[in-house]
Design a protein around this motif. Structure first.
Motif, short mmCIF file in Angstrom:
data_model
loop_
_atom_site.label_atom_id
_atom_site.label_comp_id
_atom_site.label_asym_id
_atom_site.label_seq_id
_atom_site.Cartn_x
_atom_site.Cartn_y
_atom_site.Cartn_z
N ALA A 1 0.82 -1.21 0.00
CA ALA A 1 0.00 0.00 0.00
C ALA A 1 0.86 1.26 0.00
O ALA A 1 0.56 2.23 -0.71
N GLU A 2 1.93 1.25 0.76
CA GLU A 2 2.82 2.41 0.82
C GLU A 2 3.47 2.68 -0.54
O GLU A 2 3.77 3.82 -0.86
N GLN A 3 3.68 1.65 -1.32
CA GLN A 3 4.23 1.82 -2.66
C GLN A 3 3.18 2.37 -3.63
O GLN A 3 3.51 3.08 -4.56
N GLU A 4 1.91 2.02 -3.41
CA GLU A 4 0.86 2.34 -4.37
C GLU A 4 0.07 3.61 -4.04
O GLU A 4 -0.47 4.25 -4.94
N PHE A 5 -0.04 3.97 -2.76
CA PHE A 5 -0.90 5.08 -2.36
C PHE A 5 -0.08 6.35 -2.14
O PHE A 5 1.03 6.31 -1.62
#
Length: 114
Positions: free
Chosen positions: A11-15
């Protein structure tokens, strides 16, 4: 299935980092409780920040939503549709008011109240 930390890293990579998130990965809900991917139970005091205050996994609600998905999910307020007409009728009966105004934003709600 990824573990909690793997989900968080993905999620940290995508958001976009627009706000901090709590390190909890919710998986499902039942009644007033939410359950995370590790099976922990949480009493839902936030209701999706007051957007889903009806609880989770209510069979009658779920069946109504499933039936409506096959018919019509959303239309603009520029058009008539049967679900909004029926909802308006029920709201007027319950409130003893003369008219109802359905809105899609806080700004419209405030303007309508004024």
């Amino acid at each position: 299935m990824p573990n909690k930390q793997e989900y968080i890293q993905k999620a940290e990579q995508e958001f976009y980092k627009t706000y901090n998130r709590y390190p909890v990965i919710f998986d499902h809900g039942d009644g007033v409780f939410l359950y995370d991917t590790e099976g922990e139970e949480y009493l839902d005091f936030g209701a999706g920040i007051a957007v889903m205050g009806l609880g989770y996994n209510d069979k009658q609600y779920n069946e109504a939503v499933k039936a409506q998905v096959d018919k019509l999910l959303h239309t603009s307020n520029l058009f008539y549709n049967v679900p909004s007409i029926e909802a308006g009728e029920k709201l007027l009966t319950a409130s003893c008011m003369d008219k109802v105004f359905f809105t899609n934003s806080g700004t419209e709600a405030i303007e309508g109240a004024l």
